[in-house]
Design a protein around this motif. Structure first.
Motif, PDB file in Angstrom:
ATOM      1  N   ARG A 131       0.529  -1.466  -0.030  1.00 15.45           N
ATOM      2  CA  ARG A 131       0.464  -0.458   0.395  1.00 15.45           C
ATOM      3  C   ARG A 131       1.067   1.414  -0.063  1.00 15.45           C
ATOM      4  O   ARG A 131       1.914   1.230   0.722  1.00 15.45           O
ATOM      5  CB  ARG A 131      -1.346   0.307   0.951  1.00 15.45           C
ATOM      6  CG  ARG A 131      -1.679   1.011   1.408  1.00 15.45           C
ATOM      7  CD  ARG A 131      -2.463   1.225   0.338  1.00 15.45           C
ATOM      8  NE  ARG A 131      -3.882   0.587   1.072  1.00 15.45           N
ATOM      9  CZ  ARG A 131      -4.919   0.518   0.558  1.00 15.45           C
ATOM     10  NH1 ARG A 131      -5.288   1.358  -0.439  1.00 15.45           N
ATOM     11  NH2 ARG A 131      -5.655  -0.352   0.928  1.00 15.45           N
TER      12      ARG A 131
ATOM     13  N   GLN B 154     -18.124  -0.482   4.476  1.00 11.91           N
ATOM     14  CA  GLN B 154     -16.970  -1.288   4.348  1.00 11.91           C
ATOM     15  C   GLN B 154     -18.148  -2.471   4.366  1.00 11.91           C
ATOM     16  O   GLN B 154     -17.666  -4.019   4.044  1.00 11.91           O
ATOM     17  CB  GLN B 154     -15.917  -0.737   4.877  1.00 11.91           C
ATOM     18  CG  GLN B 154     -15.463  -1.923   5.207  1.00 11.91           C
ATOM     19  CD  GLN B 154     -14.212  -2.288   4.198  1.00 11.91           C
ATOM     20  OE1 GLN B 154     -14.033  -1.840   3.033  1.00 11.91           O
ATOM     21  NE2 GLN B 154     -12.887  -3.124   4.115  1.00 11.91           N
TER      22      GLN B 154
ATOM     23  N   GLN C 131     -14.340   6.457  -6.951  1.00  9.77           N
ATOM     24  CA  GLN C 131     -14.740   5.346  -6.948  1.00  9.77           C
ATOM     25  C   GLN C 131     -14.467   4.071  -9.057  1.00  9.77           C
ATOM     26  O   GLN C 131     -14.024   3.248  -8.025  1.00  9.77           O
ATOM     27  CB  GLN C 131     -16.039   4.874  -5.824  1.00  9.77           C
ATOM     28  CG  GLN C 131     -15.641   2.751  -5.728  1.00  9.77           C
ATOM     29  CD  GLN C 131     -14.419   2.627  -5.233  1.00  9.77           C
ATOM     30  OE1 GLN C 131     -13.589   3.049  -3.900  1.00  9.77           O
ATOM     31  NE2 GLN C 131     -13.955   1.324  -5.292  1.00  9.77           N
TER      32      GLN C 131
ATOM     33  N   ASP D  58     -11.033   4.209  -9.562  1.00 11.92           N
ATOM     34  CA  ASP D  58     -10.210   3.404  -8.628  1.00 11.92           C
ATOM     35  C   ASP D  58     -10.589   1.838  -8.932  1.00 11.92           C
ATOM     36  O   ASP D  58      -9.428   0.978  -9.842  1.00 11.92           O
ATOM     37  CB  ASP D  58     -10.716   3.882  -6.953  1.00 11.92           C
ATOM     38  CG  ASP D  58     -10.062   3.042  -5.842  1.00 11.92           C
ATOM     39  OD1 ASP D  58      -8.756   3.250  -5.524  1.00 11.92           O
ATOM     40  OD2 ASP D  58     -10.339   1.450  -5.342  1.00 11.92           O
TER      41      ASP D  58
ATOM     42  N   ARG E 277      -6.381  10.500 -12.973  1.00  9.01           N
ATOM     43  CA  ARG E 277      -5.461  10.396 -12.647  1.00  9.01           C
ATOM     44  C   ARG E 277      -4.824   8.583 -12.999  1.00  9.01           C
ATOM     45  O   ARG E 277      -5.653   7.912 -13.437  1.00  9.01           O
ATOM     46  CB  ARG E 277      -5.363  10.027 -11.068  1.00  9.01           C
ATOM     47  CG  ARG E 277      -6.762   9.140 -10.450  1.00  9.01           C
ATOM     48  CD  ARG E 277      -6.413   9.297  -9.561  1.00  9.01           C
ATOM     49  NE  ARG E 277      -7.638   8.134  -8.724  1.00  9.01           N
ATOM     50  CZ  ARG E 277      -8.768   8.274  -8.420  1.00  9.01           C
ATOM     51  NH1 ARG E 277      -9.643   8.470  -8.936  1.00  9.01           N
ATOM     52  NH2 ARG E 277      -8.785   7.067  -7.587  1.00  9.01           N
TER      53      ARG E 277
HETATM   54  C1  GRG Z   1     -10.688   3.024  10.764  1.00 11.74           C
HETATM   55  C2  GRG Z   1     -12.660   1.844  11.910  1.00 11.74           C
HETATM   56  C3  GRG Z   1     -12.246   2.101  10.952  1.00 11.74           C
HETATM   57  C4  GRG Z   1     -12.709   0.963  10.024  1.00 11.74           C
HETATM   58  C5  GRG Z   1     -12.210   1.289   8.553  1.00 11.74           C
HETATM   59  C6  GRG Z   1     -12.034  -0.289   6.141  1.00 11.74           C
HETATM   60  C7  GRG Z   1     -12.900   0.642   6.513  1.00 11.74           C
HETATM   61  C8  GRG Z   1     -13.213   0.435   7.952  1.00 11.74           C
HETATM   62  C9  GRG Z   1     -13.190   1.626   5.120  1.00 11.74           C
HETATM   63  C10 GRG Z   1     -12.791   1.230   3.604  1.00 11.74           C
HETATM   64  C11 GRG Z   1     -12.938   2.043   2.981  1.00 11.74           C
HETATM   65  C12 GRG Z   1     -12.130   2.386   1.673  1.00 11.74           C
HETATM   66  C13 GRG Z   1     -10.198   1.653   1.802  1.00 11.74           C
HETATM   67  C14 GRG Z   1     -12.059   2.125   0.733  1.00 11.74           C
HETATM   68  C15 GRG Z   1     -11.633   2.390  -0.672  1.00 11.74           C
HETATM   69  C16 GRG Z   1     -11.812   4.248  -0.331  1.00 11.74           C
HETATM   70  C17 GRG Z   1     -10.754   4.842  -1.664  1.00 11.74           C
HETATM   71  C18 GRG Z   1     -11.079   4.055  -3.294  1.00 11.74           C
HETATM   72  C19 GRG Z   1      -9.213   4.217  -1.228  1.00 11.74           C
HETATM   73  C20 GRG Z   1      -8.414   4.932  -2.400  1.00 11.74           C
HETATM   74  O1  GRG Z   1      -8.117   6.357  -2.539  1.00 11.74           O
HETATM   75  P1  GRG Z   1      -6.735   7.081  -2.890  1.00 11.74           P
HETATM   76  O2  GRG Z   1      -6.620   6.486  -3.988  1.00 11.74           O
HETATM   77  O3  GRG Z   1      -5.313   6.602  -1.902  1.00 11.74           O
HETATM   78  O4  GRG Z   1      -7.062   8.514  -2.113  1.00 11.74           O
HETATM   79  P2  GRG Z   1      -3.808   7.743  -1.158  1.00 11.74           P
HETATM   80  O5  GRG Z   1      -2.915   6.640  -0.834  1.00 11.74           O
HETATM   81  O6  GRG Z   1      -3.837   8.218  -2.776  1.00 11.74           O
HETATM   82  O7  GRG Z   1      -4.458   8.062  -0.036  1.00 11.74           O
END
Ligand code: GRG
Length: 291
Positions: A93, A154, A215, A218, A289
């Motif tokens: 990551r 999530q 999304q 993504d 992007r």
């Molecule tokens: C923190 C208690 C707690 C729970 C989290 C795991 C979870 C619950 C939620 C998942 C949310 C998630 C990761 C959604 C995907 C969003 C996404 C497309 C992320 C990538 O974002 P970027 O591209 O990443 O902005 P960078 O690394 O550039 O910041």
């Protein structure tokens, strides 16, 4: 112009967050784990969006810096948890081994928890904001992050792994899982810039569209992207048996849908009578992007 804006604000956001995280010194390994994922990089899109809204309304961006920093901490917490073995079980990551690979699962869980919980203090103690605005921003952000927001999204995502879902269900999942923090960025910018409720709600709708576009992009990058540029593995959705826009409507369908949501966001934005130059460039960046 966008580059100049990013180069102006990102170092300030990072400085706030690094200073804040370094001050949490009860458990050195926990602090190291939090700083590790924060310092691993990331595009900082959410805080930049928030500050671009304030700039677009001609207000003082320094009033938004700590809220923007808080948002990035919460986003970072979600990435750490998303990568855990119980979730997506990923090992890479932001261009580095995932948090649990380096610090172990227990510390990674706690690092995510702490980033989520401690972050709010950045807003609660922000003397540039009125007490009323602090409470409102904290309330908005906890709603957007919690069971009716990102975390709830999530959960729906996980429950629907290995399941055939329709487009409406997919949109619902992504509107929450990814969209809610992006929505917060736009709404918070408008609150801090002292806009009225009509404008704030318009910003929310813009955030919904640009969050969905984010999304979809993504999902597209998960199929088409370059692992070295993305800093995370590709084809993760297939590995995790996730339904994505690409799976449901095909690559071309996903690209079209991304464009449609981008255009809807843009049309709404242009109806607000604000200076949209930086925000428009950011929206474009979101859909064009490569990482
Ligand atoms: C923190 C208690 C707690 C729970 C989290 C795991 C979870 C619950 C939620 C998942 C949310 C998630 C990761 C959604 C995907 C969003 C996404 C497309 C992320 C990538 O974002 P970027 O591209 O990443 O902005 P960078 O690394 O550039 O910041």
């Amino acid at each position: 112009m966008l580059d100049a804006f990013i180069n102006q604000v990102v170092p300030q956001i990072d400085e706030i967050n690094r200073t804040f995280l370094r001050s949490l010194d009860l458990a050195p390994k926990l602090k190291e784990a939090m700083l590790y994922s924060y310092n691993a990089g990331g595009k900082r899109i959410r805080p930049v969006l928030l500050l671009a809204v304030i700039e677009g309304f001609g207000a003082d961006i320094s009033k938004g810096l700590r809220t923007a920093a808080c948002l990035e901490l919460i986003h970072t917490s979600s990435l750490i948890h998303d990568d855990l073995p119980a979730m997506d079980n990923d090992d890479y990551r932001r261009g580095l081994p995932t948090n649990h690979k380096v610090f172990g699962e227990a510390t990674a869980i706690l690092a995510g928890d702490s980033l989520l919980v401690d972050a709010y203090r950045l807003i609660a103690t922000d003397e540039l904001l009125t007490p009323t605005d602090r409470v409102r921003l904290i309330s908005e952000l906890s709603t957007c992050s919690g069971a009716n927001g990102m975390i709830g999204g999530q959960e729906l995502d996980i429950e629907n792994e290995n399941t055939e879902i329709d487009l409406d269900t997919l949109v619902k999942i992504n509107k929450h899982k990814t969209g809610k923090l992006i929505e917060f960025a736009l709404v918070a910018g408008a609150i801090i810039a002292n806009q009225n409720e009509v404008i704030i709600e318009k910003m929310r709708r813009i955030g919904e569209h640009i969050g969905i576009a984010f999304q979809i992009k993504d999902d597209i990058l998960d199929v088409e992207g370059d692992k070295a540029i993305l800093g995370k593995n590709t084809l993760r959705d297939e590995k995790n048996h996730k339904t994505t826009y690409v799976k449901l409507i095909g690559l071309e369908g996903a690209k079209h849908s991304c464009q449609v949501h981008y255009e809807k966001a843009l049309t709404l934005l242009r109806s607000l009578g604000m200076n949209t130059a930086v925000l428009e460039a950011l929206f474009r960046l979101i859909i064009d992007r490569n990482k």
